[in-house]
Design a protein around this motif. Structure first.
Motif, mmCIF file in Angstrom:
data_model
loop_
_atom_site.group_PDB
_atom_site.id
_atom_site.type_symbol
_atom_site.label_atom_id
_atom_site.label_comp_id
_atom_site.label_asym_id
_atom_site.label_seq_id
_atom_site.Cartn_x
_atom_site.Cartn_y
_atom_site.Cartn_z
ATOM 1 N N LYS A 198 0.810 -1.216 0.000
ATOM 2 C CA LYS A 198 0.000 0.000 0.000
ATOM 3 C C LYS A 198 0.843 1.266 0.000
ATOM 4 O O LYS A 198 0.357 2.326 -0.349
ATOM 5 N N ARG B 144 -1.685 -3.797 -1.200
ATOM 6 C CA ARG B 144 -2.525 -3.122 -2.193
ATOM 7 C C ARG B 144 -3.153 -4.155 -3.115
ATOM 8 O O ARG B 144 -2.451 -4.881 -3.807
ATOM 9 N N SER C 54 1.619 4.253 -4.429
ATOM 10 C CA SER C 54 0.369 4.736 -5.012
ATOM 11 C C SER C 54 0.182 4.114 -6.397
ATOM 12 O O SER C 54 1.141 3.620 -7.004
#
Length: 135
Positions: free
Chosen positions: A56, A96, A59
């Protein structure tokens, strides 16, 4: 001609472990570099990024920039895997998960229209294979 494997590892400890484990192979080279620091003049037939874009702390914009940089190193194509938003299992907090459709759209618009996506080997993973036009 003998094939050569070149691995990039930015994490110093993993880099050292790679050198110890694989240095016995004459066609193996591990570089303590990233897609940002490696020479842009160097080309590789295939670039494979596995487990690179799962945190995470990165980006989506950073991931897409990295993918574009990696693409420029490849002469034939690349394979990159991601954690999928479509997992039926639990999503870990610091990882992510990415929508496969979002990545397909990014690849088709910015990388290559020649792609294959596989989402059939693990519930929470998918891989996109992108091919250069001349191959």
């Amino acid at each position: 001609t003998p094939k050569k494997y070149v691995g990039l590892e930015k994490e110093e400890n993993f880099h050292k472990k790679s050198l110890i484990k694989f240095s016995k192979f004459e066609n193996f080279e591990a570089l303590n570099e990233t897609h940002e620091t490696i020479s842009k003049d160097q080309k590789y037939d295939w670039v494979v990024a596995s487990g690179v874009f799962c945190f995470k702390s990165q980006s989506i914009d950073e991931i897409q920039i990295a993918i574009t940089n990696v693409w420029n190193l490849a002469s034939r194509g690349m394979a990159i895997n991601f954690l999928s938003d479509y997992t039926t299992g639990m999503k870990k907090e610091n990882f992510r998960h990415i929508d496969p459709v979002t990545m397909i759209e990014f690849f088709r618009k910015n990388i290559s229209p020649r792609i294959t996506m596989r989402h059939d080997y693990l519930d929470n993973d998918f891989t996109i294979y992108a091919y250069k036009e001349n191959n």
